[in-house]
Write a protein that holds these residues in place. Structure first.
Motif, mmCIF file in Angstrom:
data_model
loop_
_atom_site.group_PDB
_atom_site.id
_atom_site.type_symbol
_atom_site.label_atom_id
_atom_site.label_comp_id
_atom_site.label_asym_id
_atom_site.label_seq_id
_atom_site.Cartn_x
_atom_site.Cartn_y
_atom_site.Cartn_z
ATOM 1 N N VAL A 161 0.844 -1.202 0.000
ATOM 2 C CA VAL A 161 0.000 0.000 0.000
ATOM 3 C C VAL A 161 0.877 1.249 0.000
ATOM 4 C CG1 VAL A 161 -1.704 1.329 1.319
ATOM 5 C CG2 VAL A 161 -1.962 -1.156 1.095
ATOM 6 N N GLU A 162 1.867 1.283 0.883
ATOM 7 C CA GLU A 162 2.748 2.456 0.962
ATOM 8 C C GLU A 162 3.575 2.622 -0.317
ATOM 9 O OE1 GLU A 162 2.386 4.711 3.331
ATOM 10 O OE2 GLU A 162 0.815 3.381 4.106
ATOM 11 N N LEU A 190 -5.374 10.111 -14.840
ATOM 12 C CA LEU A 190 -4.507 9.611 -13.772
ATOM 13 C C LEU A 190 -4.982 10.084 -12.400
ATOM 14 C CD1 LEU A 190 -2.074 7.851 -13.421
ATOM 15 C CD2 LEU A 190 -0.616 9.813 -13.902
ATOM 16 N N ASN A 191 -5.314 11.357 -12.279
ATOM 17 C CA ASN A 191 -5.771 11.875 -10.987
ATOM 18 C C ASN A 191 -7.077 11.219 -10.551
ATOM 19 O OD1 ASN A 191 -3.567 13.588 -10.527
ATOM 20 N ND2 ASN A 191 -4.495 15.222 -11.743
ATOM 21 N N HIS A 192 -7.971 10.982 -11.492
ATOM 22 C CA HIS A 192 -9.222 10.295 -11.176
ATOM 23 C C HIS A 192 -8.923 8.880 -10.657
ATOM 24 C CE1 HIS A 192 -13.360 8.876 -11.558
ATOM 25 N NE2 HIS A 192 -12.838 7.797 -12.129
ATOM 26 N N HIS A 193 -8.069 8.164 -11.374
ATOM 27 C CA HIS A 193 -7.749 6.790 -10.981
ATOM 28 C C HIS A 193 -7.054 6.755 -9.621
ATOM 29 C CE1 HIS A 193 -6.559 2.656 -10.976
ATOM 30 N NE2 HIS A 193 -5.288 2.994 -10.909
ATOM 31 N N ILE A 194 -6.092 7.635 -9.406
ATOM 32 C CA ILE A 194 -5.369 7.660 -8.134
ATOM 33 C C ILE A 194 -6.357 7.855 -6.975
ATOM 34 C CG2 ILE A 194 -3.819 9.084 -6.731
ATOM 35 C CD1 ILE A 194 -2.095 9.448 -9.295
ATOM 36 N N GLY A 195 -7.252 8.820 -7.117
ATOM 37 C CA GLY A 195 -8.223 9.080 -6.052
ATOM 38 C C GLY A 195 -9.098 7.877 -5.767
ATOM 39 N N GLU A 196 -9.632 7.281 -6.818
ATOM 40 C CA GLU A 196 -10.496 6.109 -6.632
ATOM 41 C C GLU A 196 -9.729 4.923 -6.079
ATOM 42 O OE1 GLU A 196 -13.023 4.710 -9.741
ATOM 43 O OE2 GLU A 196 -14.284 6.479 -9.632
ATOM 44 N N GLU A 197 -8.543 4.668 -6.620
ATOM 45 C CA GLU A 197 -7.777 3.507 -6.169
ATOM 46 C C GLU A 197 -7.400 3.643 -4.695
ATOM 47 O OE1 GLU A 197 -4.726 0.914 -8.427
ATOM 48 O OE2 GLU A 197 -3.561 2.520 -7.482
ATOM 49 N N GLU A 198 -7.013 4.850 -4.293
ATOM 50 C CA GLU A 198 -6.625 5.039 -2.898
ATOM 51 C C GLU A 198 -7.810 4.812 -1.963
ATOM 52 O OE1 GLU A 198 -4.396 8.720 -2.519
ATOM 53 O OE2 GLU A 198 -2.809 7.939 -3.833
ATOM 54 N N GLN A 199 -9.020 5.176 -2.414
ATOM 55 C CA GLN A 199 -10.192 5.018 -1.558
ATOM 56 C C GLN A 199 -10.792 3.617 -1.615
ATOM 57 O OE1 GLN A 199 -12.721 8.219 -2.856
ATOM 58 N NE2 GLN A 199 -11.808 9.654 -1.412
ATOM 59 N N THR A 200 -10.920 3.047 -2.819
ATOM 60 C CA THR A 200 -11.695 1.808 -2.945
ATOM 61 C C THR A 200 -10.849 0.535 -3.001
ATOM 62 O OG1 THR A 200 -11.785 1.880 -5.366
ATOM 63 C CG2 THR A 200 -13.546 3.037 -4.167
ATOM 64 N N ILE A 201 -9.546 0.665 -3.209
ATOM 65 C CA ILE A 201 -8.683 -0.523 -3.268
ATOM 66 C C ILE A 201 -7.644 -0.497 -2.148
ATOM 67 C CG2 ILE A 201 -6.953 -1.753 -4.663
ATOM 68 C CD1 ILE A 201 -8.651 -1.051 -7.141
ATOM 69 N N LEU A 202 -6.935 0.634 -2.001
ATOM 70 C CA LEU A 202 -5.860 0.666 -1.006
ATOM 71 C C LEU A 202 -6.392 0.734 0.428
ATOM 72 C CD1 LEU A 202 -3.163 2.841 -2.789
ATOM 73 C CD2 LEU A 202 -3.483 0.363 -2.831
ATOM 74 N N ASN A 203 -7.471 1.475 0.667
ATOM 75 C CA ASN A 203 -8.026 1.501 2.024
ATOM 76 C C ASN A 203 -8.469 0.117 2.478
ATOM 77 O OD1 ASN A 203 -7.549 4.049 3.056
ATOM 78 N ND2 ASN A 203 -9.394 4.930 2.154
ATOM 79 N N PRO A 204 -9.239 -0.623 1.658
ATOM 80 C CA PRO A 204 -9.583 -1.987 2.091
ATOM 81 C C PRO A 204 -8.346 -2.874 2.258
ATOM 82 C CG PRO A 204 -11.039 -1.288 0.312
ATOM 83 C CD PRO A 204 -9.976 -0.238 0.446
ATOM 84 N N ALA A 205 -7.331 -2.679 1.433
ATOM 85 C CA ALA A 205 -6.106 -3.475 1.586
ATOM 86 C C ALA A 205 -5.468 -3.212 2.948
ATOM 87 C CB ALA A 205 -5.120 -3.162 0.465
ATOM 88 N N ARG A 206 -5.526 -1.962 3.399
ATOM 89 C CA ARG A 206 -4.966 -1.608 4.714
ATOM 90 C C ARG A 206 -5.705 -2.315 5.848
ATOM 91 N NH1 ARG A 206 -4.934 4.092 2.756
ATOM 92 N NH2 ARG A 206 -2.787 4.807 2.787
ATOM 93 N N THR A 207 -7.024 -2.400 5.724
ATOM 94 C CA THR A 207 -7.825 -2.903 6.843
ATOM 95 C C THR A 207 -8.144 -4.390 6.761
ATOM 96 O OG1 THR A 207 -9.869 -2.230 5.722
ATOM 97 C CG2 THR A 207 -8.886 -0.631 7.241
ATOM 98 N N GLU A 208 -8.150 -4.955 5.548
ATOM 99 C CA GLU A 208 -8.577 -6.339 5.378
ATOM 100 C C GLU A 208 -7.426 -7.322 5.163
ATOM 101 O OE1 GLU A 208 -11.850 -7.043 5.702
ATOM 102 O OE2 GLU A 208 -12.169 -4.894 6.007
ATOM 103 N N GLY A 214 -3.505 -8.540 6.152
ATOM 104 C CA GLY A 214 -2.517 -8.458 7.219
ATOM 105 C C GLY A 214 -1.210 -7.819 6.782
ATOM 106 N N GLU A 215 -0.490 -7.301 7.753
ATOM 107 C CA GLU A 215 0.765 -6.590 7.495
ATOM 108 C C GLU A 215 1.783 -7.470 6.768
ATOM 109 O OE1 GLU A 215 4.189 -4.341 10.120
ATOM 110 O OE2 GLU A 215 2.170 -4.521 10.969
ATOM 111 N N GLN A 216 1.929 -8.713 7.183
ATOM 112 C CA GLN A 216 2.908 -9.598 6.547
ATOM 113 C C GLN A 216 2.547 -9.870 5.091
ATOM 114 O OE1 GLN A 216 5.909 -10.653 7.968
ATOM 115 N NE2 GLN A 216 6.293 -11.144 5.818
ATOM 116 N N VAL A 217 1.271 -10.079 4.826
ATOM 117 C CA VAL A 217 0.818 -10.310 3.447
ATOM 118 C C VAL A 217 1.103 -9.064 2.604
ATOM 119 C CG1 VAL A 217 -1.195 -10.737 1.981
ATOM 120 C CG2 VAL A 217 -0.913 -12.017 4.116
ATOM 121 N N ARG A 218 0.808 -7.886 3.145
ATOM 122 C CA ARG A 218 1.080 -6.634 2.404
ATOM 123 C C ARG A 218 2.571 -6.480 2.134
ATOM 124 N NH1 ARG A 218 -2.192 -4.230 6.372
ATOM 125 N NH2 ARG A 218 -0.401 -2.941 6.994
#
Length: 180
Positions: A13-14, A113-131, A133-137
């Protein structure tokens, strides 16, 4: 050429967020008449293609398996990559960097690009952060970076490569060939 960061490990994610900030910096350079726009264009082409292709191959499928994203989110991300790649191809096909056509192509790419970045950060990366695990990421980050580096080494941002990627997206129905 601007040095493309090539870390070898980290939280996926980072790492993706770091690339997003790099894209934004390169877009600023493309808008700046005093910058080396040719260099910024070549750098953005390379890192954007490597980033997106590696995401589609490594990250999205893993996030689907972990139920962090669903099929629609994965497909939407891939469609937005295809739209960005089409806009990138239009930019690469501009002969000069000091024309209105170039400026228009930069803005079209920036919009996609800006549209995609905004959507990806909200709908893909946020769930990746919460759903996920750290080791998998972290493990996924290493695999994503390795694939990204392979693509960079293969000159994935060349106009020839980008044309092939856009043609594949057209065949897969991700973009229409009418926009080009």
């Amino acid at each position: 050429m601007t040095t493309i960061p090539r870390p070898t490990q980290g939280d996926v994610v980072e790492l993706i967020l770091d690339d997003h900030r790099f894209f934004e910096r390169l877009l600023r350079d493309l808008r700046d008449a005093t910058a080396d726009r040719s260099e910024a264009r070549a750098t953005l082409a390379a890192v954007l293609i490597a980033h997106g292709e590696a995401e589609e191959e490594m990250v999205y499928p893993q996030l689907r398996r972990k139920d962090a994203i669903d099929q629609h989110e994965q497909e939407h991300g891939e469609e937005e990559h295809a739209e960005g790649n089409q806009a990138l191809l239009d930019l690469l096909e501009c002969k000069g960097t000091d024309t209105q056509k170039f400026d228009d192509a930069v803005e079209k790419l920036a919009e996609a690009l800006n549209h995609h970045i905004g959507e990806e950060e909200q709908t893909i990366l946020n769930p990746a952060r919460t759903e996920v695990g750290e080791q998998v990421r972290h493990d996924l980050g290493g695999r994503w970076l390795a694939r990204r580096s392979e693509l960079l080494d293969d000159d994935c941002g060349s106009i020839t490569s980008v044309k092939k990627i856009v043609a594949r997206a057209e065949r897969e129905g991700l973009v229409s060939d009418e926009g080009s």
